[in-house]
Design an enzyme around this catalytic site. Structure first.
Site, mmCIF file in Angstrom:
data_model
loop_
_atom_site.group_PDB
_atom_site.id
_atom_site.type_symbol
_atom_site.label_atom_id
_atom_site.label_comp_id
_atom_site.label_asym_id
_atom_site.label_seq_id
_atom_site.Cartn_x
_atom_site.Cartn_y
_atom_site.Cartn_z
ATOM 1 N N ARG A 61 -40.395 -3.191 16.616
ATOM 2 C CA ARG A 61 -41.262 -4.371 16.744
ATOM 3 C C ARG A 61 -40.776 -5.385 17.784
ATOM 4 N NH1 ARG A 61 -41.621 -5.247 10.878
ATOM 5 N NH2 ARG A 61 -43.412 -3.998 10.323
ATOM 6 N N LYS A 169 -35.042 10.243 4.651
ATOM 7 C CA LYS A 169 -35.343 10.132 3.237
ATOM 8 C C LYS A 169 -35.740 8.693 2.948
ATOM 9 C CE LYS A 169 -32.364 9.232 0.224
ATOM 10 N NZ LYS A 169 -31.323 8.448 -0.427
ATOM 11 N N ASP A 198 -31.453 15.612 5.139
ATOM 12 C CA ASP A 198 -30.661 15.285 3.960
ATOM 13 C C ASP A 198 -29.236 15.282 4.484
ATOM 14 O OD1 ASP A 198 -28.894 15.589 1.724
ATOM 15 O OD2 ASP A 198 -30.654 16.021 0.508
ATOM 16 N N HIS A 199 -28.672 14.097 4.657
ATOM 17 C CA HIS A 199 -27.418 14.038 5.422
ATOM 18 C C HIS A 199 -26.267 14.777 4.720
ATOM 19 C CE1 HIS A 199 -26.316 10.580 2.872
ATOM 20 N NE2 HIS A 199 -25.076 10.766 3.269
ATOM 21 N N LYS A 203 -22.676 17.490 6.138
ATOM 22 C CA LYS A 203 -21.241 17.315 5.839
ATOM 23 C C LYS A 203 -20.532 18.659 5.980
ATOM 24 C CE LYS A 203 -21.950 13.477 2.625
ATOM 25 N NZ LYS A 203 -21.227 12.309 3.077
ATOM 26 N N GLU A 237 -19.738 6.754 -6.574
ATOM 27 C CA GLU A 237 -19.578 5.788 -5.483
ATOM 28 C C GLU A 237 -18.947 4.529 -6.053
ATOM 29 O OE1 GLU A 237 -22.829 5.742 -2.325
ATOM 30 O OE2 GLU A 237 -23.933 6.042 -4.180
ATOM 31 N N ASP A 256 -32.623 8.430 -5.655
ATOM 32 C CA ASP A 256 -31.807 8.132 -4.477
ATOM 33 C C ASP A 256 -30.784 9.230 -4.177
ATOM 34 O OD1 ASP A 256 -30.931 6.298 -2.394
ATOM 35 O OD2 ASP A 256 -29.141 5.973 -3.604
ATOM 36 N N HIS A 261 -29.705 14.905 -2.542
ATOM 37 C CA HIS A 261 -28.340 15.315 -2.176
ATOM 38 C C HIS A 261 -27.700 16.233 -3.224
ATOM 39 C CE1 HIS A 261 -28.990 12.345 0.779
ATOM 40 N NE2 HIS A 261 -28.593 11.293 0.105
ATOM 41 N N LYS A 361 -23.365 4.527 -9.105
ATOM 42 C CA LYS A 361 -22.807 3.493 -8.222
ATOM 43 C C LYS A 361 -21.871 2.606 -9.022
ATOM 44 C CE LYS A 361 -26.350 3.275 -4.688
ATOM 45 N NZ LYS A 361 -25.560 3.860 -3.599
HETATM 46 C C1 BG6 Z 1 -27.841 7.671 0.668
HETATM 47 C C2 BG6 Z 1 -28.241 6.797 -0.483
HETATM 48 O O1 BG6 Z 1 -28.789 8.686 0.871
HETATM 49 O O2 BG6 Z 1 -26.579 8.268 0.398
HETATM 50 C C3 BG6 Z 1 -27.192 5.735 -0.720
HETATM 51 O O3 BG6 Z 1 -29.486 6.178 -0.214
HETATM 52 C C4 BG6 Z 1 -25.833 6.369 -0.915
HETATM 53 O O4 BG6 Z 1 -27.524 4.948 -1.861
HETATM 54 C C5 BG6 Z 1 -25.534 7.330 0.227
HETATM 55 O O5 BG6 Z 1 -24.864 5.336 -0.961
HETATM 56 C C6 BG6 Z 1 -24.267 8.112 -0.063
HETATM 57 O O6 BG6 Z 1 -23.895 8.840 1.069
HETATM 58 P P1 BG6 Z 1 -22.379 9.268 1.297
HETATM 59 O O7 BG6 Z 1 -22.442 10.117 2.524
HETATM 60 O O8 BG6 Z 1 -21.607 7.998 1.486
HETATM 61 O O9 BG6 Z 1 -21.941 9.993 0.080
#
Ligand code: BG6
Length: 509
Positions: A61, A169, A198-199, A203, A237, A256, A261, A361
């Protein structure tokens, strides 16, 4: 002086270089672009994994010139990249390929500008008409941008050029919305053009699950109901919602983390060997495994899932607020910040082997691991030993301290037959002596190479939502007495009772 070569890395091919292309980032000034995308792209360029015929076109924007946008991205690199490794000459050359367009995603105008700008960039940077559209925006824009791209004739390039779209996501909010979004994408892009990120799949340790399981012959014969008692996956976390309270309120731990994941980890553990490493062969097996997950009966959700929400407490020596005190969060919020889920597979390999999954969390520390608990020995020979017999456990540590540990019993030196539980340990850091690449580096490069193995396929995403649907429905309609765990603990007491009533215990981490 001769450089020392790490023998474990000798002979490893570092991988192919991507084809010329432009990556168009929607949401170009956002957190994700600054924290992850730009640093990852720069690192890839620095390692010569992307060619000189490459460009970034940011769309957001805010009004800004190319020059101002480059300066902003340079700041992001200082803030979130590995500044020590930034080489000014390399940056200047990389920055020469960064461009910017301001506009509202809901208007048609920015898409026309993207189109004409891409033509110019193709000429200037020799990017050959290949494009990646990266949707790093709020999810409500995903479908809309995909449509607008199609309207602007950008979804189906001509000739040999290709177009791909990466979607961040969350992919949908529940089964229905995920299906609708998939349908919206399918109307304008072919499935092979769509990359749902999906990150976790980027890894290094997650990718190693395939190697560990299918490049070694000793584990696969044990990988079934005959030898495995149960599987525990923990994703803990220490952080809270980190200023994302408004998003998290509508999400919660199940949406989430679990549905995406954690289910990716589950499928990599539960799948059968793929016939090849081709993208669709690998993804097919993962989907096949998830298809056999036993549906959770709506009236028995409590037997399959429990939830928690953190109150105030101490995490890693810091006093922290409870979830309900976080900015953007309802003071009476019923969103879960912790979830435990039990899944079972109705298939031959995993008959009656429960997978216990927990994610939360503000727990005591950050750790993600998969623990395979083997069955006890069939006959207890060492009845006089002073230590109780324990089953073998294979632990795959996803993060931090990435590695693999196998726990087994060993004789304590001395005259008596005494047993102690010891570990056989592999650590990524010390064995290979290199820092694994960031997940986004691998994933972006794969997309440029046209390899979607580490991206979620349409049916996988929908299956994930299908599995959690009864839980989401039940939790929506039943109130819960939150908060029920203290920040800095290992979650609510019900999470422990949940596995203990089945004669099992969470691993102490
Ligand atoms: C994200 C979530 O997809 O993954 C976050 O939205 C989370 O809430 C994060 O903290 C965790 O990723 P990683 O790589 O730190 O385990």
């Amino acid at each position: 002086m001769t450089a020392t070569v790490n023998p474990l890395r000798a002979g490893i091919r570092l991988g192919p270089t991507a084809e010329p292309c432009v990556i168009v980032i929607f949401g170009a000034t956002g957190d994700l672009t600054r924290r992850k995308l730009l640093p990852a792209l720069y690192r890839l360029a620095q390692q010569h994994l992307i060619p000189a015929e490459f460009a970034v076109l940011g769309v957001a924007r805010q009004q800004m010139s190319d020059h101002e946008y480059r300066a902003k991205m340079r700041e992001a690199l200082t803030e979130f990249g590995d500044e020590d490794t930034v080489d000014e000459a390399a940056w200047t050359s990389f920055a020469g390929g960064i461009f910017y367009i301001a506009g509202e995603f809901t208007d048609t105008e920015p898409y026309t500008s993207v189109r004409s700008r891409l033509k110019e960039i193709d000429e200037q940077r020799k990017t050959q008409g290949n494009r990646i559209f990266y949707l790093a925006t709020a999810p409500e824009f995903f479908g809309l941008i995909a449509n607008q791209l199609a309207q602007a004739n950008l979804a189906r390039p001509e000739g040999r050029a290709w177009a791909r779209i990466i979607v961040e996501k969350p992919f949908g909010h529940d089964l229905e919305s995920a299906r609708a979004l998939n349908a919206q994408f399918a109307a304008v892009f072919e499935e092979h053009q769509i990359y749902r990120i999906d990150h976790y799949l980027g890894k290094e340790t997650v990718q190693n699950l395939l190697v560990f399981r299918f490049a070694n012959s000793i584990f696969e014969p044990l990988w079934n109901y005959q030898y495995i008692d149960h599987v525990q996956i923990t994703n803990a976390e220490a952080i809270g919602v980190e200023g994302r309270g408004a998003y998290y309120e509508g999400a919660g731990a199940l949406r989430d983390m679990m549905q995406n994941h954690v289910f990716q980890l589950v499928s990599l553990i539960a799948m059968d060997p793929p016939v090849s490493l081709k993208s669709d062969d690998v993804r097919e097996e993962k989907v096949r495994a998830l298809k056999t997950v036993r549906p959770i009966p709506p009236d028995l959700v409590g037997e399959y899932a429990v939830r928690g929400q953190y109150g105030p407490g101490q995490v890693l020596g810091q006093t922290v607020d409870g979830y309900r005190e976080e900015p953007g969060v309802d003071t009476q919020s019923s969103t879960e910040t912790f979830a435990v889920l039990k899944i079972k597979f109705d298939n031959w390999r995993w008959a009656n082997v429960p997978f216990y999954l927990r994610s939360g969390k503000r727990l005591q520390k950050r750790v993600t691991e998969i623990a395979i608990h083997f069955k006890e020995v069939p006959h207890r020979l060492f009845t006089d030993s002073d230590a109780p017999l324990e089953p073998n456990v294979l632990v795959i540590r996803i993060q931090p301290n990435e590695g693999i540990t196998l726990r087994f019993g060993a004789k304590l030196p001395g005259q008596a037959m005494r047993i102690r539980w010891v570990n056989m340990d592999f650590r990524y850091g010390s064995s290979f002596g290199v820092k694994p690449p960031e997940a986004y580096e691998r994933l972006l490069l794969d997309c440029m190479l046209g390899d979607s193995t580490l991206y979620a396929r349409r049916d996988m995403v929908e299956l994930g939502w299908e599995i959690v649907a009864p839980i989401l429905d039940a939790w929506k309609t039943t109130a819960f007495d939150f908060p029920n765990y203290e920040a800095g603990s290992w979650g609510p007491p019900i999470a422990f009772e949940f596995v203990e009533r089945e004669g099992r215990h969470w691993r102490k981490l």
